[in-house]
Write a protein that holds these residues in place. Sequence first.
Motif, short mmCIF file in Angstrom:
data_model
loop_
_atom_site.label_atom_id
_atom_site.label_comp_id
_atom_site.label_asym_id
_atom_site.label_seq_id
_atom_site.Cartn_x
_atom_site.Cartn_y
_atom_site.Cartn_z
N ASP A 1 0.83 -1.20 0.00
CA ASP A 1 0.00 0.00 0.00
C ASP A 1 0.86 1.25 0.00
N THR A 2 1.95 1.20 0.72
CA THR A 2 2.75 2.40 0.90
C THR A 2 4.06 2.39 0.14
N SER A 3 4.56 1.20 -0.20
CA SER A 3 5.87 1.17 -0.84
C SER A 3 5.84 0.49 -2.20
N PRO A 4 6.17 1.25 -3.21
CA PRO A 4 6.21 0.68 -4.55
C PRO A 4 7.28 -0.41 -4.65
N TYR A 5 8.30 -0.27 -3.81
CA TYR A 5 9.36 -1.24 -3.81
C TYR A 5 8.82 -2.60 -3.37
N THR A 6 7.99 -2.54 -2.34
CA THR A 6 7.39 -3.79 -1.87
C THR A 6 6.50 -4.41 -2.95
N LYS A 7 5.81 -3.53 -3.64
CA LYS A 7 4.95 -4.01 -4.72
C LYS A 7 5.76 -4.74 -5.78
N ARG A 8 6.92 -4.20 -6.05
CA ARG A 8 7.79 -4.84 -7.03
C ARG A 8 8.27 -6.21 -6.51
N GLU A 9 8.64 -6.19 -5.25
CA GLU A 9 9.09 -7.44 -4.63
C GLU A 9 7.99 -8.50 -4.68
N LEU A 10 6.79 -8.04 -4.46
CA LEU A 10 5.64 -8.94 -4.50
C LEU A 10 5.56 -9.59 -5.87
N GLY A 11 5.73 -8.77 -6.88
CA GLY A 11 5.72 -9.30 -8.24
C GLY A 11 6.81 -10.33 -8.45
N ARG A 12 7.98 -10.00 -7.93
CA ARG A 12 9.11 -10.92 -8.10
C ARG A 12 8.84 -12.26 -7.42
N ALA A 13 8.28 -12.15 -6.21
CA ALA A 13 7.98 -13.38 -5.47
C ALA A 13 6.94 -14.19 -6.23
N GLY A 14 5.99 -13.48 -6.84
CA GLY A 14 4.98 -14.16 -7.64
C GLY A 14 5.60 -14.90 -8.81
N CYS A 15 6.55 -14.24 -9.45
CA CYS A 15 7.27 -14.89 -10.55
C CYS A 15 7.91 -16.17 -10.08
N ALA A 16 8.59 -16.07 -8.96
CA ALA A 16 9.30 -17.24 -8.44
C ALA A 16 8.32 -18.37 -8.17
N ALA A 17 7.18 -18.03 -7.58
CA ALA A 17 6.18 -19.06 -7.26
C ALA A 17 5.66 -19.70 -8.53
N LEU B 1 -0.20 -18.81 -1.81
CA LEU B 1 -0.47 -17.40 -1.57
C LEU B 1 0.84 -16.64 -1.60
N VAL B 2 0.87 -15.59 -2.39
CA VAL B 2 2.03 -14.71 -2.39
C VAL B 2 1.54 -13.36 -1.90
N THR B 3 2.10 -12.89 -0.81
CA THR B 3 1.60 -11.63 -0.26
C THR B 3 2.75 -10.86 0.38
N ASP B 4 2.42 -9.76 1.06
CA ASP B 4 3.49 -9.01 1.71
C ASP B 4 3.29 -9.02 3.23
N GLU B 5 4.28 -8.47 3.88
CA GLU B 5 4.30 -8.54 5.34
C GLU B 5 3.07 -7.89 5.96
N ALA B 6 2.72 -6.71 5.47
CA ALA B 6 1.61 -5.97 6.06
C ALA B 6 0.31 -6.76 5.97
N ALA B 7 0.05 -7.31 4.78
CA ALA B 7 -1.17 -8.10 4.61
C ALA B 7 -1.10 -9.36 5.47
N ALA B 8 0.08 -9.97 5.51
CA ALA B 8 0.22 -11.20 6.28
C ALA B 8 -0.04 -10.96 7.76
N LEU B 9 0.45 -9.84 8.25
CA LEU B 9 0.23 -9.53 9.67
C LEU B 9 -1.26 -9.33 9.92
N GLU B 10 -1.91 -8.68 8.98
CA GLU B 10 -3.35 -8.47 9.08
C GLU B 10 -4.07 -9.82 9.11
N ILE B 11 -3.66 -10.70 8.23
CA ILE B 11 -4.26 -12.03 8.18
C ILE B 11 -4.04 -12.76 9.51
N ALA B 12 -2.82 -12.65 10.01
CA ALA B 12 -2.50 -13.32 11.27
C ALA B 12 -3.37 -12.77 12.40
N ALA B 13 -3.60 -11.46 12.37
CA ALA B 13 -4.45 -10.84 13.40
C ALA B 13 -5.86 -11.39 13.31
#
Lengths: 343, 343
Positions: free
Chosen positions: B118-134, B326-338
Motif C-alpha cells: 500500500d505504501t511502498s512501490p518497492y514492496t509491490k515490485r518485490e511482491l511481483g518478483r515473489a509471484g514470478c518465483a512461485a 499465496l504470495v503476499t506481503d508482510e503488512a497483509a500477512a500480519l493483518e491475516i494473522a491478526a
Amino acid sequence: MQSLIDIQQQLLPDLLVVMKKRYLILRQVMLSDMIGRRTLAASLNLTERVLRAETDFLKGQGLLLIDAAGMRISDAGRRLLENMEPLYKTMFGLSDLEERIRERFGLKGVSIVPGDSDTSPYTKRELGRAGCAALRKVMGKDDVVAVTGGSTLANLAGQMMTQAPLKSNWFVPARGGLGESLDYQANTIASTLAKRTGAQYRLLHVPDHLSDEAYMSLMQEPNVREIVEVIRSARIVVHGIGDAMVMARRRRVDESVIQAMEAEKALAEAFGYYFDRNGEVVHKMSTAGLRLEDIVETEVVIAIAGGRSKGEAIAAVMRFGHDDMLVTDEAAALEIAAIMDRE
Amino acid sequence: MQSLIDIQQQLLPDLLVVMKKRYLILRQVMLSDMIGRRTLAASLNLTERVLRAETDFLKGQGLLLIDAAGMRISDAGRRLLENMEPLYKTMFGLSDLEERIRERFGLKGVSIVPGDSDTSPYTKRELGRAGCAALRKVMGKDDVVAVTGGSTLANLAGQMMTQAPLKSNWFVPARGGLGESLDYQANTIASTLAKRTGAQYRLLHVPDHLSDEAYMSLMQEPNVREIVEVIRSARIVVHGIGDAMVMARRRRVDESVIQAMEAEKALAEAFGYYFDRNGEVVHKMSTAGLRLEDIVETEVVIAIAGGRSKGEAIAAVMRFGHDDMLVTDEAAALEIAAIMDRE
DNA sequence: TGCAAGCGGGACGTTATTGGTCCAATGTAA
DNA sequence: TTACATTGGACCAATAACGTCCCGCTTGCA
C-alpha cells in the motif's frame, strides 16, 4: 552488520565466495556494456560451463539480460550493483588484500581474518579457526604434519575439528623442546592435534637447542633417529612466526649470538631460523628437527601468525619464499600491504 | 542490515533456507542437551541422511560436539545461537508467518515479502518478483496458465524471467475484458507473460460481464468456444485479490446488484467472484472465462495480493479454500494473522 | 552385573547435480 | 553476402547427495 556476516560465515562458510563470484560477473558485464560468454569467462578466469551456469542463474533472477547478441546488465542488476557498492569493501575487502599478498609472495593461498590479534582475543581465536580450515583443506590420507610451538599454534590446535577421524595421518613436532611453557611446546601441540582429529602422533624428546656434539651423539640413538626421519619427511608443515629478538631470548640463545644477530638485523623467527627483512637467514644452528633444506622440500608449508606487531616479521619470512599458505589477520595484513607499497 | 539480506536474497536465494535449517538444528540440539541423530531427524522433519550431512558440517565448524553418546552443542555453538537471537526475527520472522498461514488455510505454500505494498512501490515490485518465483516453480511442460488482470498481476508479468524459453506453455486470460486500463487487462498480462518467457498465448476477446443471452450466443462462436475450452482446462491459475466494492464499481456492476452484495457483506473479489468474510460466494454471474467449478478443479491456484488494506479480503478468499499458494506481503500477512488470532 | 535401547559412523547402490566439450542455429556488423 | 561471435542444446563423465542398512559402542536401567 559485521556480526551478521560473521554469523553467516560460520553457518555458510562459502557464502562470500559465491556472492563475490556473482557480483564480479555482474560487475564485469556492466563495465562491458555487451559481452559474450567466452570473452567474459576468459576475463574472469572461469570455465565457460561454470560461467554459463552462473549467467543462467543471474538471468533467472532478472539481473542479466541475455540474447543472441550477448549479455548485458538489466535495470535490476544495475540497481543491485549500486546497492552493493558500499558493502563491497566490508564484504570483500579482505579477499582483495588476500589476493594482493598471495600474488606478491607467490603463495598458493592467503587467508585473512578481520581484526587484530594483538588487541583482540576474539581475533586470535578466529585466526586459529582459519588455520584449522587451511590445514583441513590440504590434509589428505597418510600425511605427516609437522607443527611448531607457540601460542598461535596452540590456539589452532585447541580448536581443530574434523568431520571424520583422520586415522592414517601423523602429527609430529617440527622441532625439539624449548624453555617455554608446556602448553606452547611443539610436542604438546602435535599431541593435541592428533587427539582432536583422531590422528596419530610421535614426540621428539630432545632439546631444540643443541651443540654440534650433542646433536651428533643424539642422532646415533635409533629411536631419536627414527622419529627425526619421520619429521623430516613431513608433507605438510604448519608454523608460527615470531619476533627474532623475543624468540631468541625466550630460547636462551647465547648473548654473543644474540648480539651477532642484532648486528645482522635479524627480524623474524620461524621454525627455529632467524631472518632479516629481506628473508635472508641470519643464524643457523644444528637441530634435531626440521632443517632449512627440509622446509624447502616440503610440499605444503603453512604460516600462521597475526597481530599488527608481527606484520614486518611475517613479510620477512614470506620473502624467504618457501611458504605456500599464509593465515593471518587484518592488522598484520594491512601492515604487510604497507610494506609492499613502500617497496 | 535489511539491505544486506535483500542483496543476498537476490544473489543467493536459498541462503536463508539453509541458514534456517542449520540454525534450527543447532537450536534443537541445545534445547535437548544431548540428542541422537534419529530422534533429532524426526523432530526436525529431516531424513536421517540429510541431517547427518548437516551435523557433520556443524561438527566441522566446531559448533556441535558429537561422540558415541550423542550430540550436544559446543561453546562456540552456544555463542552463535546467542548472537543470532536478535537476528532471528528479522531473518526468519516472515517464514514463521508463512508457515502459520500456510497451515491455517491448508495451502501448499505461502510466500511473504517484507514491507507494505500500500505504501511502498518497492514492496509491490518485490511482491511481483515473489509471484514470478512461485509461478516458475510450478510451471512444467505443456502447461496452460490462466491469469487474471489487475495491477499486481501486471507487475508480476512485467518482471517475469525464465532461464530457458517455455515454448510449450500457454498463457491465457482467466476472464474476459473489463472496463479497466489496457495495462491491467488479463489479455495484456497473458500476452506480456508469454512474450517474456518465450511461451505461447491466446486471447479472449469477449467482455467479462455478460447477460445470459449474450453468453449463450457467444459460446456458439467456434473460435470463442475453442479458446474458452483452453482456458477452462488450465492446470495453473494465477489471480489477484481485490476489495469487493471497489472491484464491483470498477466493473460497472449494476447498482442493484451492488446493493445486494452489500447486503450480503461481500468483502473480497477474486477471478470475478465475490466473497464474504467466511469465503462464501455471494454473487455469481455467467462468464465466458473460468467458472467456479473450473477453479475447484484446477491443479494449482496461486493468489497474489499485498498491502495492509487487502489483508481482510485475502483472508476471505483463503477461506474459500481452493487456493494452493499465496504470495503476499508482510503488512497483509500480519493483518491475516491478526484475523486468525481473533477467531 | 547384564541387558537392551539408542547412539555414531561405515558402507553401498542409486539418483541428481555439476562440469567439460562440441556443435548447430542465429544474429550482427562489415 | 560473408565471416565472425553469440547463445543454447546435447551429451558424457565425474562427482556429490541421498536413502538405506548394519555394526560396534556407550550408557542407563533393571
